[in-house]
Design an enzyme around this catalytic site. Structure first.
Site, mmCIF file in Angstrom:
data_model
loop_
_atom_site.group_PDB
_atom_site.id
_atom_site.type_symbol
_atom_site.label_atom_id
_atom_site.label_comp_id
_atom_site.label_asym_id
_atom_site.label_seq_id
_atom_site.Cartn_x
_atom_site.Cartn_y
_atom_site.Cartn_z
ATOM 1 N N ARG A 51 17.625 81.356 85.428
ATOM 2 C CA ARG A 51 18.305 79.824 85.516
ATOM 3 C C ARG A 51 18.207 79.516 84.217
ATOM 4 O O ARG A 51 17.691 79.683 83.166
ATOM 5 C CB ARG A 51 17.173 79.287 86.441
ATOM 6 C CG ARG A 51 16.847 79.952 87.767
ATOM 7 C CD ARG A 51 16.207 78.918 88.686
ATOM 8 N NE ARG A 51 14.674 78.712 88.002
ATOM 9 C CZ ARG A 51 14.195 77.701 88.455
ATOM 10 N NH1 ARG A 51 14.250 76.839 89.265
ATOM 11 N NH2 ARG A 51 12.829 77.767 87.859
ATOM 12 N N TYR A 80 2.715 70.854 75.925
ATOM 13 C CA TYR A 80 3.887 71.887 75.895
ATOM 14 C C TYR A 80 4.255 71.629 74.185
ATOM 15 O O TYR A 80 4.782 72.632 73.497
ATOM 16 C CB TYR A 80 5.161 71.062 76.622
ATOM 17 C CG TYR A 80 6.311 71.689 76.652
ATOM 18 C CD1 TYR A 80 6.512 72.750 77.218
ATOM 19 C CD2 TYR A 80 7.634 71.033 75.861
ATOM 20 C CE1 TYR A 80 7.618 73.595 77.445
ATOM 21 C CE2 TYR A 80 8.763 71.777 76.271
ATOM 22 C CZ TYR A 80 8.854 72.940 76.628
ATOM 23 O OH TYR A 80 10.143 73.704 76.741
ATOM 24 N N ASN A 122 12.183 83.261 76.159
ATOM 25 C CA ASN A 122 12.690 81.990 76.677
ATOM 26 C C ASN A 122 11.753 81.442 77.913
ATOM 27 O O ASN A 122 11.913 80.004 78.390
ATOM 28 C CB ASN A 122 13.952 82.272 77.248
ATOM 29 C CG ASN A 122 14.622 81.149 78.030
ATOM 30 O OD1 ASN A 122 15.042 80.175 77.460
ATOM 31 N ND2 ASN A 122 14.712 81.099 79.462
#
Length: 243
Positions: free
Chosen positions: A11, A154, A89
């Site tokens: 996606r 993150y 990714n």
């Protein structure tokens, strides 16, 4: 058979990268996904429409054993296949203020981005060195370069991948292997779908969110033979929000 592996390729930016490399490179595309098989199959269909070959390969990048088993099984089934391009990714966010952050939200984000980079890249690195050619592109984030409030986990994970990119690049450069990082800002995908675009656009000099295809163009260039003298770089693609 020369292959390009894109983790989290089903996606968003991952899917756009699969399609762009399919279009531009002479690669068999390995689309990694963890949960959404329907999206992975849709991406595979688009790759085939573009005239390339490909397949989907399911594993959770954060699970070392699962990565090793899935990739070993694939390699044994395809003994002549050579993975030349790796795009790390896959990533997840579990946003929240650090003072309220659970250990689980910290670990899951670190495990996916940082350990995911290790698990996948380490599996192939000796093969790349033997072949004396490779392109490794690590997807990081503006958060990993400047830090973002509410994303300490993150930012830490992506910042660590930035440092790993710079170090690994120096180790493998003599063998014609490049290692670079791409740091997107606000890109229009499922991951940013919850954000208040109208408000955030005010912070972006380019006055808009980026498109996944724009990021994919940059990744495909870094994954190509043209980019042989670029290594250890972190390239920001964020409309001027931070550079």
């Amino acid at each position: 058979m020369k292959c390009a592996l894109i983790t989290g390729g089903s996606r968003g930016i991952g899917s756009a990268i699969c399609q762009k490399i399919a279009q531009e490179g002479n690669y068999h595309i390995l689309i990694n996904y963890q949960g959404n098989q329907e999206a992975a199959e849709a991406t595979l269909a688009k790759v085939k429409e573009l005239g390339a070959t490909g397949e989907i390969i399911k594993f959770n990048v954060a699970d070392a054993d699962e990565v090793k088993n899935a990739l070993t099984t694939w390699q044994e089934a395809n003994p002549d296949a050579v993975v030349e391009v790796i795009v790390n990714n896959a990533g997840i966010t579990r946003d929240g203020l650090f003072m309220w952050m659970s250990q689980e939200d910290w670990n899951s984000v670190i495990n996916t981005s940082l350990n995911g980079f290790f698990n996948v890249t380490n599996f192939f690195i000796q093969k790349l060195l033997r072949n004396k050619y490779g392109r490794i592109v690590n997807m990081v984030s503006v958060s990993g370069v400047k830090g973002t409030a509410g994303q300490t986990n993150y930012s830490a994970a992506k910042g660590a991948v930035v440092a790993a990119t710079k170090a690994l690049a120096q180790e493998v450069a003599k063998r014609n292997i490049t290692v670079n990082a791409v740091a997107p800002g606000f890109i229009r995908t499922d991951m940013t779908g919850e954000l208040d675009e109208k408000e955030l656009v005010k912070l972006i000099p380019a006055n808009r969110f980026g498109e996944a295809e724009e990021v994919a163009d940059l990744v495909a260039f870094l994954a190509s033979r043209k980019a042989g003298y670029i290594t250890g770089e972190v390239i920001n693609i964020n409309g001027g929000i931070y550079s």
